[in-house]
Design an enzyme around this catalytic site. Structure first.
Site, PDB file in Angstrom:
ATOM      1  N   GLU A 174       0.838  -1.228   0.000  1.00  0.00           N
ATOM      2  CA  GLU A 174       0.000   0.000   0.000  1.00  0.00           C
ATOM      3  C   GLU A 174       0.865   1.267   0.000  1.00  0.00           C
ATOM      4  O   GLU A 174       0.502   2.268   0.625  1.00  0.00           O
ATOM      5  CB  GLU A 174      -0.968   0.010   1.190  1.00  0.00           C
ATOM      6  CG  GLU A 174      -2.261  -0.746   0.940  1.00  0.00           C
ATOM      7  CD  GLU A 174      -2.937  -0.418  -0.373  1.00  0.00           C
ATOM      8  OE1 GLU A 174      -3.019   0.768  -0.731  1.00  0.00           O
ATOM      9  OE2 GLU A 174      -3.368  -1.363  -1.060  1.00  0.00           O
TER      10      GLU A 174
HETATM   11  C1  LIG Z   1       3.356  -9.510  -0.043  1.00  0.00           C
HETATM   12  C2  LIG Z   1       2.982  -8.368  -0.967  1.00  0.00           C
HETATM   13  C3  LIG Z   1       1.673  -8.251  -1.394  1.00  0.00           C
HETATM   14  C4  LIG Z   1       1.324  -7.239  -2.283  1.00  0.00           C
HETATM   15  N1  LIG Z   1       0.011  -7.145  -2.704  1.00  0.00           N
HETATM   16  C5  LIG Z   1      -0.311  -6.247  -3.641  1.00  0.00           C
HETATM   17  C6  LIG Z   1      -1.651  -6.201  -4.174  1.00  0.00           C
HETATM   18  O1  LIG Z   1      -2.504  -6.990  -3.793  1.00  0.00           O
HETATM   19  N2  LIG Z   1      -1.928  -5.267  -5.128  1.00  0.00           N
HETATM   20  C7  LIG Z   1      -0.990  -4.400  -5.596  1.00  0.00           C
HETATM   21  O2  LIG Z   1      -1.301  -3.574  -6.458  1.00  0.00           O
HETATM   22  N3  LIG Z   1       0.268  -4.398  -5.078  1.00  0.00           N
HETATM   23  C8  LIG Z   1       0.631  -5.304  -4.128  1.00  0.00           C
HETATM   24  N4  LIG Z   1       1.928  -5.328  -3.635  1.00  0.00           N
HETATM   25  C9  LIG Z   1       2.899  -4.372  -4.192  1.00  0.00           C
HETATM   26  C10 LIG Z   1       3.268  -3.277  -3.226  1.00  0.00           C
HETATM   27  O3  LIG Z   1       2.270  -2.303  -3.147  1.00  0.00           O
HETATM   28  C11 LIG Z   1       4.628  -2.696  -3.665  1.00  0.00           C
HETATM   29  O4  LIG Z   1       5.600  -3.702  -3.439  1.00  0.00           O
HETATM   30  C12 LIG Z   1       4.969  -1.420  -2.927  1.00  0.00           C
HETATM   31  O5  LIG Z   1       4.107  -0.365  -3.244  1.00  0.00           O
HETATM   32  C13 LIG Z   1       6.415  -0.962  -3.204  1.00  0.00           C
HETATM   33  O6  LIG Z   1       6.672  -0.893  -4.575  1.00  0.00           O
HETATM   34  P1  LIG Z   1       7.923  -1.686  -5.182  1.00  0.00           P
HETATM   35  O7  LIG Z   1       7.933  -3.073  -4.642  1.00  0.00           O
HETATM   36  O8  LIG Z   1       7.896  -1.512  -6.660  1.00  0.00           O
HETATM   37  O9  LIG Z   1       9.171  -0.970  -4.569  1.00  0.00           O
HETATM   38  P2  LIG Z   1       9.988   0.225  -5.213  1.00  0.00           P
HETATM   39  O10 LIG Z   1       9.043   1.288  -5.692  1.00  0.00           O
HETATM   40  O11 LIG Z   1      11.007  -0.298  -6.150  1.00  0.00           O
HETATM   41  O12 LIG Z   1      10.722   0.763  -3.898  1.00  0.00           O
HETATM   42  C14 LIG Z   1      12.005   0.291  -3.453  1.00  0.00           C
HETATM   43  C15 LIG Z   1      12.540   1.276  -2.426  1.00  0.00           C
HETATM   44  O13 LIG Z   1      12.767   2.544  -3.051  1.00  0.00           O
HETATM   45  C16 LIG Z   1      12.005   3.554  -2.405  1.00  0.00           C
HETATM   46  N5  LIG Z   1      11.506   4.493  -3.436  1.00  0.00           N
HETATM   47  C17 LIG Z   1      10.891   4.184  -4.586  1.00  0.00           C
HETATM   48  N6  LIG Z   1      10.573   5.299  -5.261  1.00  0.00           N
HETATM   49  C18 LIG Z   1      11.001   6.332  -4.527  1.00  0.00           C
HETATM   50  C19 LIG Z   1      10.968   7.746  -4.688  1.00  0.00           C
HETATM   51  N7  LIG Z   1      10.411   8.330  -5.756  1.00  0.00           N
HETATM   52  N8  LIG Z   1      11.479   8.515  -3.714  1.00  0.00           N
HETATM   53  C20 LIG Z   1      12.035   7.944  -2.628  1.00  0.00           C
HETATM   54  N9  LIG Z   1      12.105   6.629  -2.420  1.00  0.00           N
HETATM   55  C21 LIG Z   1      11.599   5.823  -3.353  1.00  0.00           C
HETATM   56  C22 LIG Z   1      10.899   2.829  -1.665  1.00  0.00           C
HETATM   57  O14 LIG Z   1      10.440   3.543  -0.539  1.00  0.00           O
HETATM   58  C23 LIG Z   1      11.595   1.524  -1.268  1.00  0.00           C
HETATM   59  O15 LIG Z   1      12.334   1.707  -0.092  1.00  0.00           O
HETATM   60  C24 LIG Z   1       2.290  -6.314  -2.742  1.00  0.00           C
HETATM   61  C25 LIG Z   1       3.616  -6.422  -2.259  1.00  0.00           C
HETATM   62  C26 LIG Z   1       3.962  -7.435  -1.382  1.00  0.00           C
HETATM   63  C27 LIG Z   1       5.397  -7.522  -0.915  1.00  0.00           C
END
Ligand SMILES: Cc1cc2nc3c(=O)[nH]c(=O)nc-3n(C[C@H](O)[C@H](O)[C@H](O)COP(=O)(O)OP(=O)(O)OC[C@H]3O[C@@H](n4cnc5c(N)ncnc54)[C@H](O)[C@@H]3O)c2cc1C
Length: 323
Positions: A174
């Site tokens: 989220e």
């Molecule tokens: C178990 C699990 C269930 C999930 N279920 C769902 C679901 O049902 N539906 C759905 O849509 N999604 C789901 N997700 C996805 C989840 O919402 C994302 O993993 C989350 O929003 C983070 O995005 P990312 O993994 O791409 O990380 P990234 O965006 O790659 O982030 C990696 C790191 O970089 C930081 N970062 C990224 N961009 C920036 C920025 N612009 N400025 C500063 N810091 C930044 C982040 O804070 C983090 O520390 C799920 C994830 C997990 C692990």
């Protein structure tokens, strides 16, 4: 409702589509916050039960259970520190979640459009706080839960390590807590200028407490934390215009400073309710837990303030190749 870029604010009444989208986002984020809080509470209850029955060592102030081979670990000050930290964070966070949920109801159902709008602003401001702080509390409390059980915390059958693994994802999904902190500081505070919907009721409460009042012990540190929050908000407003990295470098610390100030306010309010009823165990526990929060947790506001004021330079100094 639409975003007026020039004015930097939302204007008008939300239309049905936007209402539905905001309702879903708010609901999901608040729900994930509650998930963090629920795990924290489960870990806390498990830890209290264990600390009452696990025998190890003797109380520093003298034997408490001479009939037993050792005293239960709940007598030890360091175990108390961990249990009190869990309790103060969990109960404080529960008040925060209820405050946000109540305002969500007001934003949807109040008869007066101005009251609906004011509550909507508050919910927008507080939603990233509820999501990120309550899930941070979930991890913090669950880790303390493992520590309270010692080696037994690491054993799967006791359930505590499962809480740590389960709650960890709530800080990520989220929207990561880093992104929630950017949403709070960059968008809700600096761009939309919604912070007044939080600081106004806090200031009204502080203004109603006179010096020498029994509440002063709680309200003076709250007032100090609020002053720190407002001063870094002004500072970041100026610095952010010069260098956007100032916002990113401060966001997570700002979020915690904001949330701790909110909990300080809610604990002070809990004391105001409990003082006249302070003869029973429930209300005495509320007052003692508030005292612990104000004296032992809220002082983190000073170090968060210092770190934020120091600014982005030490965060950004290293060349990428040097990591
Ligand atoms: C178990 C699990 C269930 C999930 N279920 C769902 C679901 O049902 N539906 C759905 O849509 N999604 C789901 N997700 C996805 C989840 O919402 C994302 O993993 C989350 O929003 C983070 O995005 P990312 O993994 O791409 O990380 P990234 O965006 O790659 O982030 C990696 C790191 O970089 C930081 N970062 C990224 N961009 C920036 C920025 N612009 N400025 C500063 N810091 C930044 C982040 O804070 C983090 O520390 C799920 C994830 C997990 C692990």
């Amino acid at each position: 409702l639409s975003f007026d870029g020039a004015a930097g604010e939302l204007v008008g009444e939300p239309n049905e589509g936007l209402k539905a989208m905001f309702a879903m986002m708010n609901t999901e984020r608040i729900a994930v916050g509650i998930q963090g809080l629920a795990v924290a509470e489960a870990s806390r209850q498990n830890a209290v039960a264990y600390a009452r029955q696990r025998l190890q060592g003797r109380a520093a102030t003298g034997v408490k259970a001479p009939e037993l081979a050792a005293d239960p670990i709940i007598v030890h000050a360091d175990v108390r520190r961990m249990l009190m930290t869990q309790k103060a964070l969990v109960e404080g966070s529960r008040m925060l979640a209820l405050w946000a949920a109540q305002m969500l109801d007001v934003s949807e159902r109040h008869a007066d459009p101005a009251a609906r709008r004011a509550a909507f602003d508050f919910v927008q401001l507080m939603t990233p706080v509820v999501k990120s702080f309550l899930t941070d509390v979930g991890s913090e409390a669950a880790n303390l839960g493992v520590q309270i059980l010692g080696g037994h915390g690491y054993i799967r059958g006791n359930g505590q390590e499962q809480f740590v693994r389960d709650v960890r994802v709530t800080q990520i999904y989220e929207g990561t807590n880093g992104i929630q902190a950017h949403d709070l500081l960059g968008r809700k505070v600096l761009q939309l200028d919604l912070i007044g919907s939080f600081t106004r009721p806090v200031k009204e409460f502080i203004a109603g407490v006179s010096q020498g009042d029994a509440l002063d012990e709680f309200v003076a540190p709250l007032s100090e934390a609020l002053g720190r929050l407002e001063s870094v908000t002004m500072l970041l407003r100026q610095r952010g215009l010069r260098d956007p990295d100032e916002i990113g470098a401060a966001a997570v610390d700002y979020m915690r400073l904001f949330a701790l100030t909110a909990l300080g306010f809610l604990w002070a309010k809990a004391v105001a309710v409990s003082l006249p009823r302070g003869n029973d165990a429930f209300h005495r526990a509320k007052i003692a837990t508030a005292r612990f929060f104000i004296a032992r947790v809220l002082p983190q506001a000073a170090s968060l303030h210092t770190a934020i004021v120091t600014g982005a330079a030490p965060v950004m100094e290293l060349d990428e190749s040097m990591f």
